[in-house]
Design an enzyme around this catalytic site. Structure first.
Site, PDB file in Angstrom:
ATOM      1  N   ASP A 207      -5.430  -6.893   1.578  1.00 33.95           N
ATOM      2  CA  ASP A 207      -4.159  -6.163   1.520  1.00 33.95           C
ATOM      3  C   ASP A 207      -3.604  -6.286   0.097  1.00 33.95           C
ATOM      4  OD1 ASP A 207      -1.658  -5.086   1.843  1.00 33.95           O
ATOM      5  OD2 ASP A 207      -1.008  -6.482   3.416  1.00 33.95           O
TER       6      ASP A 207
ATOM      7  N   ASP B 117      -3.819   0.740   1.269  1.00 36.99           N
ATOM      8  CA  ASP B 117      -3.975  -0.533   0.549  1.00 36.99           C
ATOM      9  C   ASP B 117      -4.523  -1.667   1.403  1.00 36.99           C
ATOM     10  OD1 ASP B 117      -1.690  -1.286   2.076  1.00 36.99           O
ATOM     11  OD2 ASP B 117      -1.066  -2.621   0.465  1.00 36.99           O
ATOM     12  N   GLU B 118      -5.036  -1.331   2.567  1.00 39.51           N
ATOM     13  CA  GLU B 118      -5.398  -2.381   3.502  1.00 39.51           C
ATOM     14  C   GLU B 118      -6.693  -2.038   4.220  1.00 39.51           C
ATOM     15  OE1 GLU B 118      -2.969  -4.148   7.105  1.00 39.51           O
ATOM     16  OE2 GLU B 118      -1.742  -2.945   5.778  1.00 39.51           O
TER      17      GLU B 118
END
Ligand code: TTP
Ligand code: MG
Length: 358
Positions: A16, A110-111
């Site tokens: 993350d 983003d993860e």
């Protein structure tokens, strides 16, 4: 714990990015570094997409109204989002992940979860992979990410949050139960505000309280998710890492020990690349109608050529003869070459393909 029993465990990483949009803005604009920044729309009903860690110190967080955020920090800097840039970064981190595995499940820009139980570099410790990925993200993109490593998705995600920002935290199978026992139930996957309230009413605050509950009572109170909480409290989460990965090409490249400039050596090297490509096509079962040739010269400049045919490139003889045609007008005699690469792209869906696939 015995080695045999350890071997049954999967190796899951959750990555993350830290304060993602805000970090990208601080990276691209020096003047924002070290300052309270939020990304969001600066208008009356605008909300905070994300807050830099400096802004978080003021109690500002995602989904808060911009008006409220401004009232908490008078020097707050509000930056409009640049989604194209975040998408670009997202693709780049995805490329880094795919150096290690194709089992990637992105949750947002983003993860992502990665299953590295088996991985392309045969690295045995998932923690080493997580460290390499964090390093690469930092060196290539000047951004920090936090990583969590464990044997299932639930624990890997909790772990990535545990040492944010720039964190790396491992929950080893032998330590998991103790960790879960002491964990606040709000950290468990699937526990939102409403569930948390019910849990508190039932006297469930920590993982160990959850573990005391019977399966039937959890089912009664939380429906289907109740059974999941029962498992989570015992460190069990069998959800697979689900990939949405669709291969777009398959290829390989050979860099030579010495630059080559004769027809004989070019023919031999091209043949070797073709052989490897044919193997890769077999392994991946990829079907594509375009063959691409890439040549890197002694001075690192690059030429590429491609050819598209009606049917997929599968057979060695077909690939070799087209590759020879493509390399014909490459002037390797006056400009020696250091690398030859071949790839097949332009995916053919077998149902619509013409030719031999029917
Ligand atoms: P998150 O990973 O939840 O948050 P973050 O990366 O900003 O911070 P950290 O992980 O360090 O806690 O979300 C990723 C991005 O998604 C975030 O940068 C902006 C966007 N986002 C929104 O647009 N709205 C939201 O409500 C949330 C939570 C995130
Ligand atoms: Mg994030």
């Amino acid at each position: 714990m015995h080695l045999e029993s350890l071997m049954q465990y999967r190796k899951i990483i959750h990555i993350d990015m830290d304060a993602f949009y805000a970090s990208v803005e601080q990276r691209d604009n020096r003047q924002l570094r070290g300052l309270p920044v939020v990304v969001g729309g600066d208008y009356e009903r605008g909300v905070v997409s994300t807050a830099s860690y400096e802004a978080r110190k003021f109690g500002i967080h995602s989904a808060m109204s911009i008006v409220k955020a401004k009232s908490l920090c008078k020097d707050l800097i509000i930056v409009p989002p640049r989604m194209e840039v975040y998408h670009e970064v997202s693709l780049e981190i995805r490329n880094i992940f795919s150096e290690y595995t194709d089992k990637i499940e992105p949750l947002s820009l983003d993860e992502a979860y990665l299953d590295v139980t088996t991985n392309k570099k045969n690295i045995s410790l998932a923690q080493d992979i997580a460290l390499e990925i964090k390093d690469k993200i930092f060196r290539n993109l000047l951004l920090t990410a936090s990583a969590g490593v464990s044997y299932n998705k639930m624990l890997a995600k909790i772990a990535s949050d545990y040492k944010k920002p720039d964190g790396l935290f491992v929950i080893h199978p032998s330590k998991a139960q103790k960790f879960i026992d002491n964990l606040d139930v709000k950290e468990f996957w699937g526990v939102g505000t409403k569930t948390l309230k019910t849990m508190h009413e039932l006297g469930i605050f920590k993982g160990r309280d959850l573990k005391q509950m019977s399966l039937s009572s959890l089912r009664r109170n939380f429906g289907k998710t109740g059974a999941m909480f029962y498992d989570f409290a015992r460190g069990i989460d069998n959800r697979e890492v689900i990939t949405d990965y669709v291969r777009k090409s398959v290829g390989c490249e050979h860099t030579f020990d010495r630059d080559i400039s004769t027809m004989a050596s070019v023919t031999i090297e091209l043949y070797n690349v073709v052989l490897e490509l044919v193997e890769r096509i077999k392994e991946t079962k990829f079907r594509g109608a375009t063959l691409n040739l890439k040549v890197k010269y002694f001075d690192f400049s690059i030429s590429s050529r491609s050819f598209t045919q009606r049917k997929a490139f599968v057979k060695k003889d077909n690939i070799l003869s087209v590759a020879k045609q493509l390399i014909k007008d490459i002037d390797y005699r006056s400009r020696p070459i250091r690398l030859i690469g071949l790839s097949v792209s332009n995916r053919i869906d077998p149902y619509y393909a013409t030719g031999e696939l029917f």
